[in-house]
Each structure stands twice: as C-alpha cells, then as structure tokens.
Design a protein around this motif. Structure first.
Motif, PDB file in Angstrom:
ATOM      1  N   ALA A 154      34.128  49.880 -36.636  1.00 49.86           N
ATOM      2  CA  ALA A 154      33.390  50.441 -35.121  1.00 49.86           C
ATOM      3  C   ALA A 154      34.734  50.314 -34.205  1.00 49.86           C
ATOM      4  N   THR A 645      29.988  57.880 -30.125  1.00 47.67           N
ATOM      5  CA  THR A 645      28.918  56.941 -29.773  1.00 47.67           C
ATOM      6  C   THR A 645      28.007  56.542 -31.042  1.00 47.67           C
ATOM      7  N   THR A 649      27.843  52.797 -33.053  1.00 43.36           N
ATOM      8  CA  THR A 649      26.850  52.266 -32.905  1.00 43.36           C
ATOM      9  C   THR A 649      26.293  51.972 -34.176  1.00 43.36           C
ATOM     10  N   ALA A 653      25.996  48.087 -35.556  1.00 41.75           N
ATOM     11  CA  ALA A 653      24.674  47.655 -35.909  1.00 41.75           C
ATOM     12  C   ALA A 653      24.457  47.151 -37.222  1.00 41.75           C
TER      13      ALA A 653
END
Length: 657
Positions: A154, A645, A649, A653
C-alpha cells in the motif's frame, strides 16, 4: 532445512520495503509501457510479470536446495536481485525494438516481445522469492508478515502518487529499485564492506533518479508520433502526471506547436496568437455551434492546447469556461506556452479549470449557450472498453442528459468523434433526448473532409429545431462534407444510417440501421447505447464478432496502428493474446508442480479443493478491485486517483485484517 533465527524487526521492515518496491514497480511499469507501446499491451506485459511471483513461490516449494540456503542469505540475494533487475532491466528492455502491433508481418517480434516479457518478469520473480521464503521460514508469524507485506505494498502505491510527477516514469522506477536495495541492506549480516557497497548502490539509484530519463530517454514505438524519425530529432522533455506523460514538440517557428499525450495516443494543437491582436472568427467544424448561437457563454470540454478556446473567443463569447482534466497541460498553457498563445488563458473572459468534465458538470449548475467537446477521445482504452483505467463517463446516456441540462433554452452542443463512432453516439443521444419533438430535426453532422470515414466528424445538437435558415448558416461555415442534415440532404448512405441510429429504441430501427450500414464504405462501430453502468463506448464491436481476420489485421497494423484504433478491435485482440499467454504459462508453471506434489503424496482431491479455493478468492478480490476502480471514477473524477485510492485501501485493509 536449516532452522532460521527468530524474525526481528529487520525482517518485517525488509519485507515491507520489497513489497513496496514491487507495487511501485508494477504501477510504474504500466505507465511506462503505456507510453512506449499501446495501453492494452502494457497490461499484457504486466500480467506476465506478475506470474513471476507464482514462479518464485513454486520454485521455493519444490526446490530442496533453495530451502537449504539460510533464510537471511537467500532473502538478501532475492532483494538484491529485485534491485538490480529493476534498475538494469530498464535500459535493456527500453532498447528492444518491440512493436506488438507488427507481430503479423515482422517475424523478429516473435523474439523481441517474449524477451521484453522475460526482462520485466525478473524483478517480480525476485520479489516473489523474497516473500515466499519469508513466509516459509517463519510460518508462525504469517499474520504479522502478511500485514508488513500488504502494508508495504500500500505504501508503494501511495509513493507512486508523490514520485511520478516529481521524477517521471524512469526516475520512479529507479526509486522502486532502491527500495529493494534497502531491503537487501536490512537483512544482510555480512561484513562492513558489503554493507557499504549496498548502501552506495541505494544512494546511487536515489541520486540518479532525477536524471535517468535525460540519460536514457524512454523509447516510443515508431507507430506513435514521438517514435517517428522527425519527432525524435526535435527537442522535448516529458512532464509526468499520474495519468499521462506530456510532451511539446514545435515543428517550426511558423507551425502550431503540438502537445503530445503518452507518446502520441492523443495530441492537441497550440494556436499561435500575438498578444492583444484580434482573434479571427472560426470557420469549419469549430465554427458550427457559433453559426447557430454566437456570443454568450461557452463551456469547452477538454481545452487542451486552446484551439476550441480560441474559436470561442473569435466567435465573440463573453465567458469561456475551459475544463481540462490534465493539470500538466494547464500548467503548460499558462506557463511555457503562454507567449505562443498570446496570453489566451489569462484573458478576463477565460476561466481555466483542472477537472474531469463530468464531475465538474455535476458540481456546477451554470448553463451555457454553447458546449464544445472536440475529440475528447480517451484512447487510454485503445478502443477496448475493457481496461478499467481507461473508460470515461462523458459518452454515456446519463452524461448526454447532463450536458443537455447545462444548455440554455436555445443552446447548442457540438461533439466530435471519428466517423466510425458517430452511429453509436447518435443512438446514445436518441435514448438520452429529454425534450419534446423529433430528435432528427435537432441534429446535423459534418465531416472535416471528403475522406470516408473521416477522422474528425462533428455532431451538432441544437435545443431549437434546425430550419432551413439554420442549415444554411451551418453550410456557410464551409465545414466539409455534410453527413446528416434534418432536411435529408446529407450523403445518401450516411443520411440513412444516422437517421436509423437517431431512431434507436423504436421498432425496426435496428434492422434499418444494419441495412444502411451495409451500404457504407467502412465498418461502423456497434450502435448499442452506452450507460453509466456500461460505459464502454470504445468497445467498437461485440466479442462474438471477433474473428481470425481481426487478429491478423491488428497484429499487422504496425505504423498504421494509431489510425486503425477507431475500426480495429486492438484492445480486444490484446486481451485474447493475454488469455492465450496466461493459459500457456499456466500449463508450464502449474501442471508440473501439481504433478510433483502428487508424487510427494498430496491427494489429488485435496489439491483440487485448495486450488479452487484460492482461485476463487483471487478472482473475487481482483473483480472487486476492478469494479471499484471503474465505479469510483464517477465520484473521484480522475481514473488514476481512483486506481491509487482503491489499490492502497484494499492492500492496507487486507494487511490490517
């Protein structure tokens, strides 16, 4: 197998760095290969590269020799391999004369294309070796290792946002290599000399990142403008954004400069104008809307280098809102190109906005006398309709309804497309038409020249019906060939075809359109209207119609590839090429390991259950990812930001979970 020492914080940090390197390398390669080649083939190459992860994992699971190497030694070598193959691979694959669209008639491509795929696979294989060996060495720590892995990935995606505009594609790739080198430095337990050498390597890569593009310019395929001999001889320097690489070339001091997007996928002319000199009234296609509605306010969608803004001011528009999605283009026209433009974008009448047009229209309720969208062609899809980072939402039924809502009561909308796509645009328009009265009486279509099909064809839609006086005013602009007119005086075959498309949704309209299309001297795109749920305007024909002739035509397009984007299913053929390639590699990398595992005693039923489970898990994850990226474009407005994005994400997550 030697029992590894307990993992410490260095292992977690190194794993995060290597994962960040791999993801940063992945998204950067998509950008680099998109500029150097055509977009779909960038994804073909990257799909091969991602198989490097699987190859490495299989190799670790089946090789007793690799498992016997001390874990930290192997990790250091793997991370160093990622570093060297990423940094050294760029000048190597960049020098290869790869042109996938010439596979059909250039046999040398059968060597160059696989060699390119092998070179870009190597760093991913190294990253896969590092990650799989880490998990094999410390299985009890798998949850924490997985968190470090995905957290680093990420972070790599987020680093792309910061690095690409600052360093460009090649420079960002060097930073990705340096991250892997830093991972090798963290896990290395050798002498001081080796550690210093690794530190020097990392520092050198970081230090060279700002200059690598100047020293080793990205090679662009000859079937794009920047790959031609003439363009290569002209001075240029790329400005990189998250979604494009922008270059400016100036053929001569008299000719208009050209803003080139992604090597030549799209281009925008820059009109030369002396400051304070009067602007001439527009003629041709760009004067059509103002023949019906002079003066007033104008919205220019995709203002680019300023040709449409120039036309609006020449027609007397007292307010011009110029919406351009690419901030680098806007920086150019108000900076470096401001003198050539004569301060065009600094005039009081002009408001320059950096935004995606659909998002801008949704956020503002201002109504305009003229809305002009000239050749806002997003060939980021290369006519596939399948790449989630490519499709825009400006050519759907809902978008057209929004455009009509932003017109004044006697306003005019003008949109241009290649002539092959006009039928589909008209069919979509017919389903979006919100006003009483027959839409046929509100539409006129003109082509730039007598060529059939013409690359530049304008659709004019007036809120008021086009009577004889309005048609005469349009013809007075000398726009070229009349394709469709409300009085029936367009070219006979074109008139019948577009009349049927504008009747879309009525009984027998589809049959009439098919019959009329057979009389055209070209093959038009499919007519199915596009919607926000299915926005794939560039999917020119259904999958069921793709045949062997299409494969041969695409793979033999060569230097004509740019011109053939509008009538050949280049992206769809690329996807078929991808499926074939992945299928063959799956046979190579899946079947032998499966046979080896069965010989080792793993029950066939158990292996099948595990295989189906993980295949379903991966399919579901990627499907959610792609759908989210596509859907969020409508909310975020910028496809590249949507990708960043969603990727960041989901990875973060997953790591947290």
């Amino acid at each position: 197998m030697t029992t590894p020492p307990a993992a410490d914080h260095r292992i977690y940090a190194a794993l995060a760095l290597v994962s960040a390197s791999a993801l940063l390398l992945e998204v950067t390669l998509v950008r680099l290969l998109s500029v150097a080649l055509w977009y779909p083939f960038a994804y073909v190459g990257l799909s091969t590269a991602m198989l490097g992860f699987g190859v490495a994992a299989v190799t670790v699971s089946l090789s007793a020799r690799l498992r016997a190497v001390p874990a930290e030694t192997l990790l250091g070598l793997a991370a160093l391999g990622v570093c060297l193959s990423a940094a050294g691979g760029y000048p190597l694959w960049n020098a290869l004369p790869v042109d996938p669209l010439s596979l059909g008639d250039d046999r040398a491509q059968l060597v160059w294309v696989p060699l390119l795929l092998v070179v870009i696979t190597l760093p991913f294989a190294g990253a896969g070796l590092f990650i799989s060996r880490t998990f094999a060495a410390w299985p009890a720590l798998a949850p924490r290792l997985y968190a470090a892995d995905l957290g680093g990935a990420a972070a790599g995606v987020l680093a792309y946002v910061l690095l690409l505009p600052a360093l460009g594609g090649p420079g960002t790739l060097m930073v990705a290599a340096a991250l892997a080198g830093a991972g090798a430095l963290l896990v290395h337990r050798g002498g001081l000399g080796t550690r210093l050498a690794l530190a020097l390597l990392v520092a050198s890569l970081l230090g060279s990142s700002a200059e690598v593009e100047r020293l080793v310019p990205l090679r662009v395929t000859p079937n794009k403008l920047l790959g031609t001999d003439i363009a290569r001889a002209l001075p240029r320097g790329s400005l990189w954004t998250l979604s494009s690489a922008i270059d400016v070339i100036e053929p001569s001091k008299e000719a208009m400069p050209i803003i080139v997007v992604d090597g030549g996928t799209a281009m925008s002319w820059v009109p030369r104008h002396k400051r304070h000199a009067p602007i001439p009234a527009p003629q041709g296609l760009r004067g059509l809307a103002y023949a019906l509605k002079p003066g007033g306010s104008t919205l220019v969608v995709g203002s680019g280098g300023g040709v449409e803004v120039y036309a609006a001011l020449g027609a007397g528009s007292r307010r011009v809102v110029a919406v351009e999605i690419d901030g680098a283009v806007n920086a150019l026209v108000r900076g470096r190109l401001d003198g050539i433009l004569g301060g065009l974008f600094r005039r009081d009448e002009v408001e320059l906005v950096t935004a995606e047009a659909r998002a801008y229209l949704a956020a503002h309720d201002e109504r305009f006398d003229v809305i002009a969208a000239f050749h806002t062609i997003s060939n980021a899809a290369s006519s596939t309709g399948a790449m989630s980072l490519a499709e825009n939402y400006l050519l759907t039924r809902e978008a057209l309804a929004l455009l009509f809502d932003r017109l004044t009561d006697d306003g005019v909308l003008v949109m241009s497309r290649p002539e092959q796509q006009l039928g589909r645009l008209c069919a979509t328009l017919a389903t979006a038409w919100p006003y009483p009265g027959d839409v046929h009486q509100h539409v006129a279509v003109f082509a730039e020249d007598e060529t059939r099909p013409s690359f530049l064809t304008a659709l004019v839609v007036s809120r008021r019906p086009l009577d004889a006086a309005a048609i005469a005013a349009l013809r007075a602009m000398r726009p070229g060939r009349a394709v469709y007119l409300p009085d029936g005086n367009g070219a006979p075959a074109d008139q019948a075809f577009l009349a049927a498309a504008l009747a879309w949704g009525h009984p027998e309209a589809e049959a009439r359109a098919a019959a009329a299309a057979a009389r055209l001297p070209y093959r038009p795109a499919q007519l199915t209207p596009t919607t926000d749920d299915r926005p794939f305007f560039n999917l020119h024909r259904p999958w069921r119609e793709i045949g062997a002739a299409d494969l041969a035509a695409v793979l033999g397009a060569g230097r004509d590839a740019r011109a053939r984007l509008e009538d050949l299913p280049i992206g769809q053929v690329a996807i078929l090429f991808l499926l074939l390639e992945v299928g063959l590699l799956a046979l190579l990398f899946v079947i032998p390991p499966a046979a080896a595992l069965r010989r080792a005693g793993l029950a066939a039923g158990q292996a099948a259950r595990h295989g189906v489970y993980f295949a379903a898990l991966g399919f579901g994850f990627i499907t959610v990812e792609v759908v989210l990226i596509q859907s969020l474009v409508r909310i975020i407005g910028e496809p590249a930001w949507s990708m960043v994005t969603v990727l960041a994400t989901l990875l973060a997550a997953s790591g947290a979970g």
